[in-house]
Design a protein around this motif. Structure first.
Motif, mmCIF file in Angstrom:
data_model
loop_
_atom_site.group_PDB
_atom_site.id
_atom_site.type_symbol
_atom_site.label_atom_id
_atom_site.label_comp_id
_atom_site.label_asym_id
_atom_site.label_seq_id
_atom_site.Cartn_x
_atom_site.Cartn_y
_atom_site.Cartn_z
ATOM 1 N N GLN A 25 -3.279 -6.612 2.965
ATOM 2 C CA GLN A 25 -3.270 -6.020 1.850
ATOM 3 C C GLN A 25 -2.569 -7.039 0.487
ATOM 4 O O GLN A 25 -2.496 -6.491 -0.508
ATOM 5 N N ARG A 26 -2.248 -8.230 0.732
ATOM 6 C CA ARG A 26 -2.250 -9.514 -0.525
ATOM 7 C C ARG A 26 -3.079 -9.917 -0.855
ATOM 8 O O ARG A 26 -4.563 -9.874 -0.235
ATOM 9 N N TRP A 27 -2.745 -10.060 -2.767
ATOM 10 C CA TRP A 27 -3.892 -11.097 -3.220
ATOM 11 C C TRP A 27 -3.345 -12.458 -2.201
ATOM 12 O O TRP A 27 -2.457 -12.977 -2.790
ATOM 13 N N GLY A 31 0.306 -13.155 -2.639
ATOM 14 C CA GLY A 31 0.442 -12.886 -3.558
ATOM 15 C C GLY A 31 1.200 -11.368 -3.437
ATOM 16 O O GLY A 31 1.645 -11.030 -1.975
ATOM 17 N N PRO A 32 2.259 -10.570 -4.155
ATOM 18 C CA PRO A 32 3.585 -9.264 -4.068
ATOM 19 C C PRO A 32 1.755 -8.757 -4.011
ATOM 20 O O PRO A 32 0.452 -7.942 -3.945
ATOM 21 N N VAL A 33 2.300 -7.311 -2.781
ATOM 22 C CA VAL A 33 1.449 -5.663 -3.292
ATOM 23 C C VAL A 33 1.493 -4.680 -3.421
ATOM 24 O O VAL A 33 3.093 -4.364 -3.046
ATOM 25 N N HIS A 34 1.260 -4.658 -4.337
ATOM 26 C CA HIS A 34 1.881 -3.233 -5.000
ATOM 27 C C HIS A 34 0.665 -2.268 -5.356
ATOM 28 O O HIS A 34 1.280 -1.195 -5.118
ATOM 29 N N ARG A 35 0.187 -2.757 -4.459
ATOM 30 C CA ARG A 35 -0.951 -0.996 -4.528
ATOM 31 C C ARG A 35 -2.108 -1.556 -3.283
ATOM 32 O O ARG A 35 -2.119 -3.186 -2.869
#
Length: 100
Positions: A25-27, A31-35
């Motif tokens: 689910q990370r970019w 990257g962080p998982v916002h949604r």
């Protein structure tokens, strides 16, 4: 590094990079998982991975000797191959049922 090892390295890297957008689910996997990522974000990440793997392959080709000129057919075939390599990740993410 021999050419055979370079070719297999690019193929394995392409297999991993093509499935990476669908398996987390990370970019870009860091990257962080916002949604939750949607399909358009995953496809954008897939295109970016295609260019990153292509750049790595170009670097290996440059280190091996002269870079061969490529036309549009080369890019059409490699993009299609990259999409084919992404199929297992797509099936895992969207076609298999997961426990909620």
């Amino acid at each position: 590094m021999s050419q055979t090892v370079s070719v297999w390295l690019v193929v394995v890297l392409a297999l991993l990079a093509a499935n990476l957008p669908f398996l987390n689910q990370r970019w870009l996997a860091v990257g962080p998982v916002h949604r939750a990522k949607t399909l358009p974000w995953r496809l954008a990440e897939l295109v970016l991975m295609y260019f990153l793997v292509g750049g790595f392959g170009l670097l290996l080709e440059k280190n091996a000797g002269q870079i061969s000129p490529q036309t549009w057919e080369f890019y059409a075939i490699t993009a299609t191959l990259f999409l084919t390599l992404a199929f297992p990740g797509f099936v895992f993410r969207y076609l298999l049922k997961h426990k909620a």
